[in-house]
Structures are given as C-alpha cells and as structure tokens.
Design a protein around this motif. Structure first.
Motif, PDB file in Angstrom:
ATOM      1  N   LEU A  21       0.586  -1.242   0.385  1.00 26.41           N
ATOM      2  CA  LEU A  21       0.118  -0.157  -0.111  1.00 26.41           C
ATOM      3  C   LEU A  21       1.130   0.780   0.144  1.00 26.41           C
ATOM      4  O   LEU A  21       0.240   2.466  -0.947  1.00 26.41           O
ATOM      5  N   GLY A  22       2.083   1.199   0.739  1.00 22.78           N
ATOM      6  CA  GLY A  22       2.492   2.434   0.616  1.00 22.78           C
ATOM      7  C   GLY A  22       3.332   2.191  -0.489  1.00 22.78           C
ATOM      8  O   GLY A  22       3.987   3.655  -0.782  1.00 22.78           O
ATOM      9  N   ASP A  28       0.937   6.575  -7.040  1.00 24.28           N
ATOM     10  CA  ASP A  28       0.519   7.717  -7.052  1.00 24.28           C
ATOM     11  C   ASP A  28       0.540   9.196  -6.991  1.00 24.28           C
ATOM     12  O   ASP A  28       0.404   9.683  -7.599  1.00 24.28           O
ATOM     13  N   ARG A  29       1.439   9.309  -6.297  1.00 24.55           N
ATOM     14  CA  ARG A  29       1.651  11.107  -5.018  1.00 24.55           C
ATOM     15  C   ARG A  29       2.046  11.090  -6.660  1.00 24.55           C
ATOM     16  O   ARG A  29       2.594  12.362  -6.985  1.00 24.55           O
ATOM     17  N   PRO A  35       4.148  17.386 -13.471  1.00 23.81           N
ATOM     18  CA  PRO A  35       3.774  18.714 -13.732  1.00 23.81           C
ATOM     19  C   PRO A  35       2.916  18.091 -15.098  1.00 23.81           C
ATOM     20  O   PRO A  35       2.235  19.767 -15.253  1.00 23.81           O
ATOM     21  N   ASN A  36       3.425  17.179 -16.238  1.00 24.16           N
ATOM     22  CA  ASN A  36       2.246  16.591 -17.304  1.00 24.16           C
ATOM     23  C   ASN A  36       1.390  15.770 -17.092  1.00 24.16           C
ATOM     24  O   ASN A  36       0.993  15.799 -18.268  1.00 24.16           O
ATOM     25  N   PHE A  37       0.903  15.585 -15.576  1.00 26.95           N
ATOM     26  CA  PHE A  37       0.445  14.841 -15.010  1.00 26.95           C
ATOM     27  C   PHE A  37      -0.951  15.117 -15.784  1.00 26.95           C
ATOM     28  O   PHE A  37      -1.777  14.844 -17.274  1.00 26.95           O
TER      29      PHE A  37
END
Length: 149
Positions: A21-22, A28-29, A35-37
């Motif tokens: 999970l970590g 995901d973070r 910046p291009n997400f």
C-alpha cells in the motif's frame, strides 16, 4: 523442518500488505505531482473521444468504386463479428450501412434474410430507413419489406 506459527504468518502478511500500500500511494503521488500529468490525461481523454467518433462508420466517396467496395466489405465483416459477439444492435447497424451502399440491396437483403435469425433481420429492416435518412445514398432504389420475401 520448523513450523511457522499462525501469528508470525499473519504479521508477515500484514507487513507485506502495508509495504505494498505504501508503494502504491508513493507512486500515485509521484504520478499526480508530475507537471505534465493533467496535460497527458486531457490528451488521452481527447484521443479516446476522437477514437469513439472514428469507430462510427464514415461514408466513403461514392464515386470511388474501390472505396465503396472496401467500405461494404468492412461493414459486413464488422456486422458479422458484432453479431457473433452478441452485440445485436451494433451488428445490425453495420449491416444496415452495408446494405445502404450496396449496388443491389434487394439481393443482399434476401441473402441476409436466409442467414440471419428472424428477429435480427426484423431489426435490420427497422434500422434501414434511419440509416438511409442519415445521409447514405439511396442507390436509386428504395428498399421496402415487400422487396424481400
């Protein structure tokens, strides 16, 4: 051979789950902080919408016999494939497109009537007037239920 107790096995499974999970949260973070997400996400969604529009049948140039023939074969194949997969509405739509550009629609409809189940053929006959009104050419012949046995 030593036996691992249920408690030790449960603790190990809990630690592995926490690490997994970590790992998921961390990446995901990182993905969201890129910046291009948002730009990539918008581009992907725009491409998906464009592909959805392109999947609908485009009318070929009716003066180009090869393009019409290719379109006809493609629509018949797509219709048969969708009917085989159980998508009756999609299959009927593609078969109706094929009938609308066919040079001899009455003969094609007779073949389809013999090969398709009656309920599918009935849906095809209902779909034809809407396809003809959608901008497909009339081929100088109107197709009615009386033309097909």
């Amino acid at each position: 051979m030593t036996m691992i107790s249920k408690t030790t096995l449960g603790i190990a499974a809990g630690i592995c789950g926490t690490i997994f999970l970590g790992y998921c949260f961390y990446f995901d973070r990182c993905r969201r902080m890129d910046p291009n997400f948002k730009k990539k996400l918008r581009e992907r969604r725009r491409l998906m919408k464009a592909n959805m529009k392109n999947t609908s049948s485009k009318l070929p140039n009716m003066n180009d016999h090869e393009a019409v023939q290719k379109f006809f074969i493609q629509e018949v194949q797509l219709g048969e494939e969708l009917l085989g997969q159980g998508d009756v509405e999609g299959g009927v739509e593609h078969l109706a497109n094929a009938v609308s550009v066919c040079g001899q629609p009455q003969q094609l409809l007779q073949v389809l009537q013999q090969t398709l189940p009656p309920q599918v053929f009935f849906l095809l006959m209902q779909q034809l007037p809407t396809i003809m009104n959608k901008g497909f050419p009339s081929n100088n012949a109107t197709v009615s239920e009386d033309d097909v046995e």
